[in-house]
Design an enzyme around this catalytic site. Structure first.
Site, PDB file in Angstrom:
ATOM      1  N   LYS A 300     -22.414  -0.022  -3.887  1.00  0.00           N
ATOM      2  CA  LYS A 300     -21.867  -0.359  -5.190  1.00  0.00           C
ATOM      3  C   LYS A 300     -22.999  -0.881  -6.073  1.00  0.00           C
ATOM      4  CE  LYS A 300     -17.657  -2.556  -6.990  1.00  0.00           C
ATOM      5  NZ  LYS A 300     -16.516  -3.426  -6.660  1.00  0.00           N
ATOM      6  N   GLU A 389      -0.062  -6.951  -2.052  1.00  0.00           N
ATOM      7  CA  GLU A 389       0.787  -7.928  -2.715  1.00  0.00           C
ATOM      8  C   GLU A 389       2.108  -8.152  -1.983  1.00  0.00           C
ATOM      9  OE1 GLU A 389      -1.996  -6.088  -5.667  1.00  0.00           O
ATOM     10  OE2 GLU A 389      -0.570  -5.284  -4.196  1.00  0.00           O
ATOM     11  N   ARG A 417       4.510  -4.879  -7.667  1.00  0.00           N
ATOM     12  CA  ARG A 417       4.456  -4.114  -6.420  1.00  0.00           C
ATOM     13  C   ARG A 417       5.192  -4.826  -5.292  1.00  0.00           C
ATOM     14  NH1 ARG A 417      -1.523  -1.844  -5.513  1.00  0.00           N
ATOM     15  NH2 ARG A 417      -0.423   0.109  -5.223  1.00  0.00           N
TER      16      ARG A 417
END
Length: 646
Positions: A300, A389, A417
């Site tokens: 990254k 979640e 969610r």
């Protein structure tokens, strides 16, 4: 340019190569496929240079896209997009994809009002096959597309790219399990940027991947098993033994056992920055049937030293100096404002210091939810469950059954969610779980998938749920204190991605559940009931009304559920017009609750109510100021609506 980009080569890029300007000639992936593989290395350098330039000027999701430059080039080079379907999970890493699919010149508008979306968007390009702002959805969508292709007897490949972080979401594994059982013709690319590429592991993995993706290997493997299985008496047992031996050897050398057990052919890990190897492997996999999982290792922030050194910090950036990496800051305010996120972070640390049973839970968003201080001070009481979640909420429910007081700090849009978990695992059992919803209302550049437009509506309908919204930092601390004192069921407080009008000035206090606050009292002829951030708008509106000869009353409706029936009945007796103002959807929110109460208690308000909130549509991306203006949540717009009704 006076900064250096790492192009991945062991030799410097020649001046002649730099003058090629390949990127300026790439208007779609067909142009890309006319290049030689060697040219792609130079193109990757140009792409990174352009990414740094755009991010330095405009900001945006940066380090993720730097890490997928070679991967994106390889995918569009090998596959016939858009006929072959490429699904990007979330879209943080898809800026290069946008550049290669006809949107290079518009990349300067990304995440700006009227400009390109920061995520994938089907209406924006035929190359954006699936738009989503929440992680872990890519594999599910790709399985659906692959199944559709099979049903329609279409010859096309479906490729899903998902990051290792998104693999913490259960939805991804539900999709992989289903794909394996369906034997879907699908390639899943696992973009793993959480681990370095070890030379030893890389060498073994390179050899195994070259071997297992080769068509001769697969053909020989299938023929050997076919012959062995036909041997009398021992054939079936020997075939099974051979398969177990193969799995055992491979699992000892590469981390693919889980995916193989789900029915995938696992390949990798391979170097995600080696274009030659990736293109070679993808070409081989393209000719094979799925389900296939290719494990790709990337860095990254690859190619820009500051982003490589701290990829988390550079995940999303504001404009910066590309030479130094330092943020270009505007003029410093005389007094640094306190954001609601910071106010929550301070308040929960204060609460936890006084109450050792308080724990904090987040879903891969510790800095974003203001929990960094809590994590540092109470590491044993801090839990990051990853992008999961639903699990986070049920985990909190389990804690609550044992006398622990969990605070779930989750963005409003992401808590959607976990709706089923809130209802069935928390609310039906009346468990005292506290929900702290950051990013309530419009959030700005992230757009419709990230706005917290629906929380007041979806939380208000749940029995036993208390729903509240603070007007400032002091009231946020009050409501958190009140939530802790409330033990009869769940409590939700939502606040915006915004600065508090004032800093903390006093110790928190417990508020009576369902109590409102009269901020400015007039003759009640026009009564403004404001939720959270809309208190500032209501006060500005009231001032404009006073200049026109009215004497409005402003009430801080800090509790959305339950309502303050005492103050509401008082308003019903005296008001000619009651205006509800909320930074949430107009459907089913606070205004709807006031209307329902009027009907239930026969207050006769139906003809005297004016509801102002976010429209019944998905709000686009842009700055908060632009979006509040466009949705009519400014003092001028509210005033115009009131005068029209009067």
């Amino acid at each position: 340019m006076d900064y250096v980009l790492d192009d991945g080569l062991s030799r410097p890029v020649s001046d002649a190569a730099k003058r090629k300007a390949l990127l300026s000639h790439i208007d779609d992936p067909a142009d890309l496929r006319r290049l030689e593989v060697a040219d792609l290395v130079e193109l990757a350098r140009e792409v990174r240079e352009y990414l740094v330039k755009i991010a330095a000027e405009k900001g945006g999701h940066f380090s993720s896209s730097l890490g997928t430059v070679e991967l994106t080039l390889a995918l569009h080079y090998v596959f016939d997009t858009p006929r072959d379907l490429l699904v990007w999970d979330v879209g943080h890493q898809a800026y290069v994809h946008k550049m290669l699919t006809g949107r290079r010149d518009r990349l300067t508008t990304i995440r700006q009002y009227g400009g390109l979306s920061g995520f994938l968007k089907r209406s924006e390009s035929p190359y954006d096959t699936f738009g989503a702002g929440h992680a872990s959805t890519g594999p599910s969508a790709a399985v659906g597309m692959a199944t559709a292709a099979a049903l329609k007897k279409e010859k096309r490949k479906v490729v899903a790219v998902i990051g290792d972080g998104a693999m913490t979401g259960g939805l991804a594994f539900e999709a992989l399990n289903n794909a394996g059982s369906l034997e879907s013709d699908l390639i899943v690319i696992l973009n793993d940027n959480a681990m370095s590429i070890s030379p030893n592991v890389g060498a073994v993995a390179h050899y195994l991947t070259s071997l297992t993706t080769h068509p001769y290997y697969r053909r020989m493997r299938e023929e050997i098993y076919s012959v062995i299985s036909k041997l009398p008496r021992v054939g079936e047992k020997m075939g099974e033994f051979g398969r177990r031996l193969e799995r055992g050897i491979k699992d000892a050398l590469v981390p693919g056992a889980l995916f193989e057990s789900l029915g995938f052919h696992y390949h990798g890990p391979i170097d995600g920055h080696d274009l030659t190897e990736m293109i070679d492997v993808l070409k081989r996999l393209k000719t094979q049937g799925g389900p296939i999982l290719l494990h790709v290792l990337t860095h990254k922030g690859k190619g820009y030293a500051p982003a490589e050194a701290d990829p988390l910090k550079w995940h999303g950036v504001t404009p910066f100096d590309p030479a130094t990496g330092k943020t270009i800051a505007g003029p410093a305010p005389a007094v640094k404002p306190l954001s609601f996120t910071q106010a929550f972070g301070d308040a929960i640390v204060d609460l936890a210091e006084r109450h050792p049973d308080v724990v904090a839970i987040t879903a891969a968003m510790a800095p974003g939810t203001g929990l960094t201080k809590f994590e540092e001070k109470f590491p044993d009481r801090f839990f990051d469950v990853g992008i999961a979640e639903g699990h986070g909420v049920t985990f909190a429910a389990g804690l609550a059954t044992q006398g622990i007081r969990p605070v779930c700090a989750i963005y409003s849009t992401f808590l959607q969610r976990a709706f089923d978990h809130i209802v069935h695992d928390v609310a039906t059992q009346h468990l005292p779980v506290i929900f702290a919803l950051d990013r309530g209302g419009v959030v700005g550049a992230d757009g419709p998938t990230h706005h917290g437009c629906f929380d007041l509506s979806y939380l208000r309908l749940i029995p036993s749920m208390v729903v509240a919204a603070p007007k400032d930092a002091d009231e946020l601390a009050d409501l958190l204190e009140t939530a802790y004192a409330h033990t009869e069921g769940p409590f939700a407080l939502r606040y915006p991605r915004e600065d508090s009008p004032t800093a903390r000035q006093r110790a928190p206090q417990v508020l009576p559940i369902g109590s409102w606050e009269t901020i400015e009292e007039g003759d009640w002829g026009v009564t403004l009931l404001a939720v959270g951030t809309m208190n500032s708008v209501a006060r500005q509106t009231a001032e404009k009304l006073r200049q026109l000869g009215h004497s409005p009353t402003v009430i801080n409706a800090r509790f959305i559920k339950p309502l303050d029936l005492g103050l509401l009945k008082q308003a019903a007796v005296r008001a000619k017009l009651i205006v509800t103002i909320e930074e949430g959807t107009i459907r089913g929110g606070f205004g709807s609750g006031v209307h329902e109460a009027s009907v239930e208690h026969r207050l006769g308000l139906s003809e005297r109510l004016l509801h102002i909130g976010l429209p019944d549509e998905f709000v686009t991306h842009g700055s908060r100021q632009e979006l509040l203006r466009d949705t009519g949540l400014t003092a001028d717009a509210v005033l115009a609506n009131i005068l029209k009704r009067l």
